[in-house]
Design an enzyme around this catalytic site. Structure first.
Site, PDB file in Angstrom:
ATOM      1  N   LYS A  22       0.832  -1.206   0.000  1.00  0.00           N
ATOM      2  CA  LYS A  22       0.000   0.000   0.000  1.00  0.00           C
ATOM      3  C   LYS A  22       0.865   1.254   0.000  1.00  0.00           C
ATOM      4  O   LYS A  22       0.649   2.175  -0.792  1.00  0.00           O
ATOM      5  CB  LYS A  22      -0.904   0.013   1.238  1.00  0.00           C
ATOM      6  CG  LYS A  22      -1.568   1.348   1.501  1.00  0.00           C
ATOM      7  CD  LYS A  22      -2.418   1.332   2.755  1.00  0.00           C
ATOM      8  CE  LYS A  22      -1.678   1.671   4.012  1.00  0.00           C
ATOM      9  NZ  LYS A  22      -1.437   3.097   4.256  1.00  0.00           N
ATOM     10  N   ASN A  23       1.847   1.284   0.900  1.00  0.00           N
ATOM     11  CA  ASN A  23       2.616   2.518   1.065  1.00  0.00           C
ATOM     12  C   ASN A  23       3.485   2.833  -0.147  1.00  0.00           C
ATOM     13  O   ASN A  23       3.863   3.985  -0.347  1.00  0.00           O
ATOM     14  CB  ASN A  23       3.480   2.437   2.327  1.00  0.00           C
ATOM     15  CG  ASN A  23       2.635   2.609   3.585  1.00  0.00           C
ATOM     16  OD1 ASN A  23       1.453   2.916   3.496  1.00  0.00           O
ATOM     17  ND2 ASN A  23       3.243   2.401   4.739  1.00  0.00           N
ATOM     18  N   ARG A 123       1.955  14.384  13.218  1.00  0.00           N
ATOM     19  CA  ARG A 123       2.249  14.131  11.808  1.00  0.00           C
ATOM     20  C   ARG A 123       2.203  15.377  10.922  1.00  0.00           C
ATOM     21  O   ARG A 123       1.394  15.476   9.996  1.00  0.00           O
ATOM     22  CB  ARG A 123       1.313  13.062  11.249  1.00  0.00           C
ATOM     23  CG  ARG A 123       1.376  11.781  12.017  1.00  0.00           C
ATOM     24  CD  ARG A 123       0.626  10.687  11.354  1.00  0.00           C
ATOM     25  NE  ARG A 123       1.412  10.033  10.303  1.00  0.00           N
ATOM     26  CZ  ARG A 123       0.967   9.003   9.598  1.00  0.00           C
ATOM     27  NH1 ARG A 123      -0.236   8.549   9.774  1.00  0.00           N
ATOM     28  NH2 ARG A 123       1.738   8.448   8.696  1.00  0.00           N
ATOM     29  N   ASP A 308       4.932   0.306  11.837  1.00  0.00           N
ATOM     30  CA  ASP A 308       3.664  -0.252  11.344  1.00  0.00           C
ATOM     31  C   ASP A 308       3.455  -1.712  11.755  1.00  0.00           C
ATOM     32  O   ASP A 308       2.406  -2.286  11.466  1.00  0.00           O
ATOM     33  CB  ASP A 308       3.589  -0.137   9.814  1.00  0.00           C
ATOM     34  CG  ASP A 308       3.342   1.293   9.369  1.00  0.00           C
ATOM     35  OD1 ASP A 308       3.062   2.143  10.224  1.00  0.00           O
ATOM     36  OD2 ASP A 308       3.428   1.560   8.153  1.00  0.00           O
TER      37      ASP A 308
HETATM   38  C1  UD1 Z   1       4.964   6.505   6.267  1.00  0.00           C
HETATM   39  C2  UD1 Z   1       3.963   5.394   6.135  1.00  0.00           C
HETATM   40  C3  UD1 Z   1       3.473   4.961   7.520  1.00  0.00           C
HETATM   41  C4  UD1 Z   1       4.659   4.613   8.406  1.00  0.00           C
HETATM   42  C5  UD1 Z   1       5.686   5.741   8.428  1.00  0.00           C
HETATM   43  C6  UD1 Z   1       6.953   5.404   9.179  1.00  0.00           C
HETATM   44  C7  UD1 Z   1       2.861   5.839   4.021  1.00  0.00           C
HETATM   45  C8  UD1 Z   1       1.607   6.179   3.323  1.00  0.00           C
HETATM   46  N1  UD1 Z   1       2.821   5.834   5.351  1.00  0.00           N
HETATM   47  O1  UD1 Z   1       4.277   7.593   6.873  1.00  0.00           O
HETATM   48  O2  UD1 Z   1       2.616   3.832   7.345  1.00  0.00           O
HETATM   49  O3  UD1 Z   1       4.193   4.405   9.715  1.00  0.00           O
HETATM   50  O4  UD1 Z   1       6.060   6.089   7.076  1.00  0.00           O
HETATM   51  O5  UD1 Z   1       7.514   4.267   8.666  1.00  0.00           O
HETATM   52  O6  UD1 Z   1       3.870   5.537   3.410  1.00  0.00           O
HETATM   53  N2  UD1 Z   1       7.380  14.244  10.436  1.00  0.00           N
HETATM   54  C9  UD1 Z   1       7.493  15.594  10.699  1.00  0.00           C
HETATM   55  N3  UD1 Z   1       7.436  16.467   9.651  1.00  0.00           N
HETATM   56  C10 UD1 Z   1       7.271  16.054   8.367  1.00  0.00           C
HETATM   57  C11 UD1 Z   1       7.145  14.671   8.105  1.00  0.00           C
HETATM   58  C12 UD1 Z   1       7.201  13.785   9.168  1.00  0.00           C
HETATM   59  O7  UD1 Z   1       7.635  16.001  11.834  1.00  0.00           O
HETATM   60  O8  UD1 Z   1       7.223  16.894   7.451  1.00  0.00           O
HETATM   61  C13 UD1 Z   1       7.460  13.274  11.553  1.00  0.00           C
HETATM   62  C14 UD1 Z   1       6.209  12.441  11.745  1.00  0.00           C
HETATM   63  O9  UD1 Z   1       5.261  13.116  12.526  1.00  0.00           O
HETATM   64  C15 UD1 Z   1       6.780  11.206  12.415  1.00  0.00           C
HETATM   65  C16 UD1 Z   1       8.142  11.052  11.767  1.00  0.00           C
HETATM   66  O10 UD1 Z   1       8.447  12.315  11.209  1.00  0.00           O
HETATM   67  O11 UD1 Z   1       6.935  11.421  13.793  1.00  0.00           O
HETATM   68  C17 UD1 Z   1       8.247  10.006  10.685  1.00  0.00           C
HETATM   69  O12 UD1 Z   1       7.170  10.159   9.796  1.00  0.00           O
HETATM   70  P1  UD1 Z   1       7.279   9.753   8.266  1.00  0.00           P
HETATM   71  O13 UD1 Z   1       8.426   8.836   8.076  1.00  0.00           O
HETATM   72  O14 UD1 Z   1       7.225  10.989   7.450  1.00  0.00           O
HETATM   73  O15 UD1 Z   1       5.934   8.939   8.065  1.00  0.00           O
HETATM   74  P2  UD1 Z   1       4.919   9.041   6.861  1.00  0.00           P
HETATM   75  O16 UD1 Z   1       5.671   9.216   5.587  1.00  0.00           O
HETATM   76  O17 UD1 Z   1       3.830   9.981   7.192  1.00  0.00           O
END
Ligand code: UD1
Length: 422
Positions: A22-23, A123, A308
């Site tokens: 999915k991701n 997030r 996850d």
């Molecule tokens: C993706 C996955 C999710 C998984 C996560 C971590 C998808 C659709 N989702 O989510 O299932 O749990 O990776 O493996 O692919 N953060 C910030 N600022 C930003 C971006 C992120 O502070 O601009 C923080 C987030 O709040 C979190 C951390 O960084 O605490 C990691 O998040 P991130 O790796 O970006 O997760 P997603 O890409 O949202």
């Protein structure tokens, strides 16, 4: 609302096919916006989230055709008719925010709602926006929308992320492939989904190097062509069924699962006393009767233990013989499954980002409530191991990420059924 009823105690035996991730699929879908030629995605999962994304793309002018029997999605963004992703579409699923970068790269401007998504902490998307700013985009936030413009095109830049983000790495890649000049992305995520996206974009004509390492270098090109790409197997789906087999006992082949994507999980399972074997066509997970050993672990960016799979692993360790400690370092507020697991008799004490799970000899079925995607499936896993009936309510979360969950588990002997609600 639909609910899932499980009568626990049946061992799992058989084969479970693992579909495309999915991701990965969601970001690959967004990549179609970068080219005027068709993108054909094979081994696609058929999920609420991938359907949301297809709907959003259609509203931007993308032709969408889903060939169910072939598990193939054909997308064609010949013309982009709209560069606006409205709140109603984006709030349903955070990954739809990923259309911003490709729209900006191809059309020079975009207006995309700030995302919603799973209730697992704050997030934010600040890292995504800083990357686009570094590439020369003007970014404003107005009434919940990000308004971005780079009318003379994006420019390559050197961007060092302050911490690892999967979404920001992918989003920056999606924008940088069509930027003028070279982009260097430092301190990036190394997840298999990043490699999958880079492979697809490179097949389309992009010039990306270093995906899967901590630094990605991209030489911008002026256009991308259409390709056919096979979505990488879903390591989270595979890990989830591995945990189900371990919790319920039995012997299950996870067809298509790749050991190299699941190293941290395999280590935890083996330490708990579960057998995991790599076979030619997948991973085999075997567990005989008897108590599991407790295990301590913490979530980390890849190749560390995936956040996850944290909830599912907690469900398994509820039955270990002793105390396990779980640290969640990626998301705050990602222990919402703990009080629901406690309804089945689990003993879990949460303090800040650490959960201490004191294993019990048996869980007893009860009605529970799903709170987010991965938490929901942890309740199913606990239900498979519990005595008596567990009813999981609010299963729409599950449908976002697990295709055919009941059929796959029932095919291996689980007593599980969906009860249709209004
Ligand atoms: C993706 C996955 C999710 C998984 C996560 C971590 C998808 C659709 N989702 O989510 O299932 O749990 O990776 O493996 O692919 N953060 C910030 N600022 C930003 C971006 C992120 O502070 O601009 C923080 C987030 O709040 C979190 C951390 O960084 O605490 C990691 O998040 P991130 O790796 O970006 O997760 P997603 O890409 O949202």
């Amino acid at each position: 609302m639909d609910r899932i009823a499980i009568t626990g105690g049946a061992p799992l035996k058989g084969t479970i096919p693992i579909y495309g991730a999915k991701n990965s699929a969601l970001k690959l879908q967004a990549a179609v916006l970068l080219s005027s030629e068709p993108l054909v995605l094979e081994n696609m999962p058929d999920l609420a989230d991938t359907r949301f994304m297809a709907q959003l793309l259609a509203s931007l002018g993308v032709e969408v055709a889903w060939i169910k029997e072939a598990r193939t999605l054909r997308l064609h963004a010949g013309d982009i008719s709209s560069t606006i992703a409205p709140y109603d579409q984006v709030r349903k699923m955070r990954a739809s925010f990923n259309v911003l970068g490709p729209l900006l790269a191809r059309a020079g401007h975009a207006t995309v709602s700030l995302p919603g998504g799973c209730a697992i902490g704050a997030r934010p998307v600040d890292l995504h926006l800083k990357a686009f700013e570094a590439m020369g985009a003007d970014i404003h936030i107005e009434q919940g929308y990000v308004k971005a413009a780079a009318l003379r095109g994006l420019k390559g830049a050197e961007i060092e992320f302050p911490f690892v983000s999967v979404g920001a790495t992918e989003h920056a890649m999606l924008a940088a492939v069509l930027a003028q000049g070279d982009t260097v992305l430092k301190n990036v995520a190394r997840e298999p989904e990043i490699i999958d996206l880079a492979e697809c974009l490179n097949a389309m004509g992009a010039r990306i190097e270093g995906a899967g390492t901590g630094e990605i270098r991209i030489r911008g090109v002026t256009s991308l062509k259409g390709v056919k790409h096979r979505v990488v197997a879903d390591r989270i789906e595979a890990g989830t069924y591995a945990m189900a087999a371990a919790a319920a006992t039995g012997d299950v082949l996870l067809e298509g699962a790749r050991a190299e994507h699941l190293g941290a999980l395999i280590e935890v399972l083996r330490n708990a006393g579960v057998e995991v074997m790599s076979e030619a066509n997948g991973l085999r997970v075997k567990r005989a009767n008897g108590r599991l050993a407790p295990v301590d672990f913490g979530t980390e960016p890849f190749p560390g233990f995936p956040t996850d799979l944290q909830a599912q692993t907690m469900a398994l360790l509820c039955l270990a013989d002793g105390q396990s400690r779980i640290r969640e370092t990626i998301f705050e507020n990602r222990f919402m499954h703990a009080p629901e697991l406690a309804r089945l008799g689990a003993q879990i004490a949460v303090q800040g980002n650490e959960a201490v799970v004191t294993g019990v000899e048996r869980l007893i079925g009860a009605p529970v409530m799903a709170t987010d995607l991965r938490a929901s499936v942890s309740l199913v896993i606990a239900g498979l191991a519990a005595e008596g009936e567990t009813i999981v309510n609010r299963v729409y979360h599950l449908d976002r990420g697990f295709e055919g969950l009941e059929a796959k588990l029932a095919g291996c002997g689980a007593r599980i059924e969906r009860q249709r609600g209004d």
